[in-house]
Design a protein around this motif. Structure first.
Motif, PDB file in Angstrom:
ATOM      1  N   VAL A   8       0.834  -1.203   0.000  1.00  0.00           N
ATOM      2  CA  VAL A   8       0.000   0.000   0.000  1.00  0.00           C
ATOM      3  C   VAL A   8       0.870   1.254   0.000  1.00  0.00           C
ATOM      4  N   ALA A   9       2.020   1.203   0.649  1.00  0.00           N
ATOM      5  CA  ALA A   9       2.941   2.344   0.624  1.00  0.00           C
ATOM      6  C   ALA A   9       3.426   2.581  -0.801  1.00  0.00           C
ATOM      7  N   TYR A  12       0.643   4.065  -2.756  1.00  0.00           N
ATOM      8  CA  TYR A  12       0.500   5.472  -2.392  1.00  0.00           C
ATOM      9  C   TYR A  12       1.529   6.325  -3.132  1.00  0.00           C
ATOM     10  N   HIS A  16      -0.631   8.409  -5.751  1.00  0.00           N
ATOM     11  CA  HIS A  16      -1.252   9.478  -4.971  1.00  0.00           C
ATOM     12  C   HIS A  16      -1.555  10.705  -5.825  1.00  0.00           C
ATOM     13  N   LYS A  20      -5.267  12.122  -6.846  1.00  0.00           N
ATOM     14  CA  LYS A  20      -5.687  13.452  -6.394  1.00  0.00           C
ATOM     15  C   LYS A  20      -6.152  14.301  -7.576  1.00  0.00           C
ATOM     16  N   VAL A  37      -8.597  11.461  -1.176  1.00  0.00           N
ATOM     17  CA  VAL A  37      -7.413  10.637  -1.454  1.00  0.00           C
ATOM     18  C   VAL A  37      -6.991   9.933  -0.170  1.00  0.00           C
ATOM     19  N   GLN A  38      -6.930  10.700   0.920  1.00  0.00           N
ATOM     20  CA  GLN A  38      -6.545  10.101   2.197  1.00  0.00           C
ATOM     21  C   GLN A  38      -7.554   9.046   2.632  1.00  0.00           C
ATOM     22  N   PHE A  41      -6.991   5.847   0.562  1.00  0.00           N
ATOM     23  CA  PHE A  41      -5.855   5.019   0.991  1.00  0.00           C
ATOM     24  C   PHE A  41      -6.091   4.420   2.376  1.00  0.00           C
ATOM     25  N   GLU A  42      -6.828   5.116   3.202  1.00  0.00           N
ATOM     26  CA  GLU A  42      -7.190   4.536   4.505  1.00  0.00           C
ATOM     27  C   GLU A  42      -8.058   3.294   4.292  1.00  0.00           C
ATOM     28  N   GLN A  48      -6.792  -4.095   2.603  1.00  0.00           N
ATOM     29  CA  GLN A  48      -5.640  -4.506   1.802  1.00  0.00           C
ATOM     30  C   GLN A  48      -5.382  -6.007   1.827  1.00  0.00           C
ATOM     31  N   LEU A  63      -8.181   1.771  -7.357  1.00  0.00           N
ATOM     32  CA  LEU A  63      -8.283   3.055  -6.659  1.00  0.00           C
ATOM     33  C   LEU A  63      -9.494   3.864  -7.129  1.00  0.00           C
TER      34      LEU A  63
END
Length: 167
Positions: A8-9, A12, A16, A20, A37-38, A41-42, A48, A63
């Motif tokens: 996930v990192a 991101y 990202h 956005k 966006v936040q 990803f949360e 996940q 996404l």
């Protein structure tokens, strides 16, 4: 720059900015886009483990699906809030709830809306016809093209969900 170890990192870092921009075009507001966006990803982080293959195969499609649902929720909440504010504007000032009560009512309306939207379509329709229009089960059955027994099952399911949400 080193590549993040967590999937996930990496997702991101890689997507990202793109997400956005996509959300900003959809919403017309860069601040709301940044918030969503936040939130996206949360949500990806929370789900996940079960969705990792989709993330890796088609990251942007995944996404967009997650963010699209959040956008729909945003617009639904905004519509609900606008309706509440319109109703509030019609109230005489001495009767209008305090700002704290207004916030609590709006929060409750959003929770009820989310609960109703989680119900299957026919269950939700049967429940609303019964509770808001006061129709009997036979009338609801006619409108939905189902038996009274099925309407009873729909209502039991709706009431069960309502009760479970109180816990």
């Amino acid at each position: 720059m080193s590549v993040p170890a967590h999937p996930v990192a990496k997702l991101y870092v890689d997507h990202h900015g793109w997400l956005k921009n996509w959300l900003r075009k959809k919403l017309g507001c860069s601040q709301r886009a940044a918030d969503l966006v936040q939130d996206t990803f949360e949500r990806v982080l929370r789900t996940q483990a079960s969705a990792q293959p989709e993330i890796l195969r088609e990251p942007r499609a995944y996404l967009v699906t997650v963010a699209g649902r959040l956008v729909a929720n945003h617009y639904r909440r905004q519509t609900l809030e606008d309706a509440w504010l319109a109703a509030l504007a019609q109230m005489p000032e001495p009767v209008a709830p305090s700002p704290e009560e207004q916030l609590l009512i709006l929060h409750t309306l959003n929770e009820v809306d989310a609960l109703l939207n989680a119900l299957p379509h026919k269950v939700r329709t049967a429940f609303l016809l019964s509770q808001l229009e006061g129709l009997g089960y036979a009338e609801i059955g006619e409108r939905l093209g189902v038996t009274v027994r099925t309407v009873k099952r729909y209502m039991a399911q709706a009431f069960e969900e309502c009760l479970m949400s109180l816990e």
